[in-house]
Design a protein around this motif. Sequence first.
Motif, PDB file in Angstrom:
ATOM      1  N   UNK A 188     -38.232  29.278 -53.202  1.00 40.49           N
ATOM      2  CA  UNK A 188     -37.507  28.705 -51.849  1.00 40.49           C
ATOM      3  C   UNK A 188     -36.522  29.634 -51.688  1.00 40.49           C
ATOM      4  N   UNK A 189     -36.158  30.327 -52.844  1.00 38.11           N
ATOM      5  CA  UNK A 189     -34.736  31.516 -52.403  1.00 38.11           C
ATOM      6  C   UNK A 189     -35.731  32.364 -51.469  1.00 38.11           C
ATOM      7  N   UNK A 190     -36.914  32.482 -51.206  1.00 43.38           N
ATOM      8  CA  UNK A 190     -37.262  34.002 -50.195  1.00 43.38           C
ATOM      9  C   UNK A 190     -37.489  33.366 -48.846  1.00 43.38           C
ATOM     10  N   UNK A 191     -37.818  32.120 -49.333  1.00 37.76           N
ATOM     11  CA  UNK A 191     -38.428  31.319 -47.748  1.00 37.76           C
ATOM     12  C   UNK A 191     -36.498  30.374 -47.434  1.00 37.76           C
ATOM     13  N   UNK A 192     -35.431  30.590 -47.817  1.00 43.72           N
ATOM     14  CA  UNK A 192     -34.421  30.384 -46.904  1.00 43.72           C
ATOM     15  C   UNK A 192     -33.990  31.552 -46.836  1.00 43.72           C
ATOM     16  N   UNK A 193     -33.917  32.821 -47.600  1.00 47.39           N
ATOM     17  CA  UNK A 193     -33.653  34.313 -46.536  1.00 47.39           C
ATOM     18  C   UNK A 193     -34.047  34.725 -45.696  1.00 47.39           C
ATOM     19  N   UNK A 194     -35.901  34.448 -45.214  1.00 46.82           N
ATOM     20  CA  UNK A 194     -36.936  35.031 -44.429  1.00 46.82           C
ATOM     21  C   UNK A 194     -36.548  33.686 -43.411  1.00 46.82           C
ATOM     22  N   UNK A 195     -35.903  32.716 -43.816  1.00 49.93           N
ATOM     23  CA  UNK A 195     -35.476  31.858 -42.480  1.00 49.93           C
ATOM     24  C   UNK A 195     -34.630  32.237 -42.098  1.00 49.93           C
ATOM     25  N   UNK A 196     -33.295  32.633 -42.742  1.00 50.70           N
ATOM     26  CA  UNK A 196     -31.992  32.885 -42.401  1.00 50.70           C
ATOM     27  C   UNK A 196     -31.697  34.344 -41.228  1.00 50.70           C
ATOM     28  N   UNK A 197     -32.829  35.177 -41.815  1.00 46.54           N
ATOM     29  CA  UNK A 197     -32.694  36.378 -41.189  1.00 46.54           C
ATOM     30  C   UNK A 197     -33.454  36.175 -39.886  1.00 46.54           C
ATOM     31  N   UNK A 198     -34.931  35.699 -40.061  1.00 43.59           N
ATOM     32  CA  UNK A 198     -35.049  34.821 -38.420  1.00 43.59           C
ATOM     33  C   UNK A 198     -33.915  34.359 -37.219  1.00 43.59           C
ATOM     34  N   UNK A 199     -33.447  33.184 -37.911  1.00 42.10           N
ATOM     35  CA  UNK A 199     -32.333  32.799 -37.293  1.00 42.10           C
ATOM     36  C   UNK A 199     -31.127  33.645 -36.947  1.00 42.10           C
ATOM     37  N   UNK A 200     -30.864  34.633 -37.196  1.00 44.67           N
ATOM     38  CA  UNK A 200     -29.280  35.264 -37.080  1.00 44.67           C
ATOM     39  C   UNK A 200     -30.118  36.562 -36.680  1.00 44.67           C
ATOM     40  N   UNK A 201     -31.315  37.057 -35.980  1.00 45.80           N
ATOM     41  CA  UNK A 201     -31.891  37.797 -35.416  1.00 45.80           C
ATOM     42  C   UNK A 201     -32.215  39.236 -36.439  1.00 45.80           C
ATOM     43  N   UNK A 202     -31.617  39.826 -37.368  1.00 47.30           N
ATOM     44  CA  UNK A 202     -33.050  40.250 -38.342  1.00 47.30           C
ATOM     45  C   UNK A 202     -34.168  41.049 -38.239  1.00 47.30           C
ATOM     46  N   UNK A 203     -35.042  39.472 -37.961  1.00 51.22           N
ATOM     47  CA  UNK A 203     -36.397  39.933 -37.807  1.00 51.22           C
ATOM     48  C   UNK A 203     -36.325  38.975 -36.694  1.00 51.22           C
ATOM     49  N   UNK A 204     -36.206  39.870 -35.665  1.00 52.44           N
ATOM     50  CA  UNK A 204     -36.823  39.333 -33.684  1.00 52.44           C
ATOM     51  C   UNK A 204     -38.320  38.618 -33.387  1.00 52.44           C
ATOM     52  N   UNK A 205     -38.051  37.443 -32.883  1.00 50.39           N
ATOM     53  CA  UNK A 205     -39.308  36.885 -32.344  1.00 50.39           C
ATOM     54  C   UNK A 205     -40.619  38.736 -32.145  1.00 50.39           C
ATOM     55  N   UNK A 206     -42.048  37.504 -32.837  1.00 54.63           N
ATOM     56  CA  UNK A 206     -42.861  38.936 -32.347  1.00 54.63           C
ATOM     57  C   UNK A 206     -42.963  40.237 -33.481  1.00 54.63           C
ATOM     58  N   UNK A 207     -41.932  39.595 -34.250  1.00 52.05           N
ATOM     59  CA  UNK A 207     -42.272  40.800 -35.376  1.00 52.05           C
ATOM     60  C   UNK A 207     -43.179  40.525 -36.414  1.00 52.05           C
ATOM     61  N   UNK A 208     -44.244  41.478 -36.801  1.00 55.65           N
ATOM     62  CA  UNK A 208     -45.053  41.478 -37.890  1.00 55.65           C
ATOM     63  C   UNK A 208     -44.446  41.543 -39.019  1.00 55.65           C
TER      64      UNK A 208
END
Length: 231
Positions: free
Chosen positions: A13-33
Amino acid sequence: MQPAGDEEAAPKQRVQDEIRRDIIFGSLPPGTRVTETALATKYGISRVPVREALRALEAEGFVESKPYAGSTVSKIPVDDAEDLFFVREALESATARRAARRAAAQFDSGAPSSEWWNARKLLAGILDEGDAAVAQNRLDLLPELNIRFHLGIAELSGSSSLTALLRQIAGKIEWLYATDVDNRGKESWGEHRSIIAAIDAGNFADAEKLMANHVHQSKEGYLDRFSTEQS
């Protein structure tokens, strides 16, 4: 002693929340592998909870996985935006109406419950944090505060069903909000005070109307900006 299942669920759950947050705020932009190995290193966790988190995020629509191609961050759901806002407007109008009715009942009883007061205090703190962020022009802080505010209203309504439904789409809403915060963030945040005032007054008709208009304006602003960018 905590059950083994709970111990296993916590890192996932912790890593799921952190990955989701990084996606939402652009640290992991769309298309990132995204790979299990890289994410495990990034978040300092083993690959097993990362694998489970990616499966959950795929179900939420934040990650896409293809055979032999691995996983990538999904595109921002602009095609679903109008439908998401439509669902959100219906849900949040209902939560605001119920929250106002519940507030009236709490005060009519002469002694509001500690549960209600605690939920209301949390909302007051969120509003203060948002006002401070606006004053400091820290608009990057608003998306998370925004969803916390709206989920707080749902909690204040006392409806577990409505709260659960809102939580299901909260991540996507936050993702859309984050892309438009520079355009309507300050104005949108300022509307929260009038909504909570109507709820506190037990004015369920105004609370419902103000919330509906609040979400509608967010939808119109987002769709107008998106259509302009695509033209």
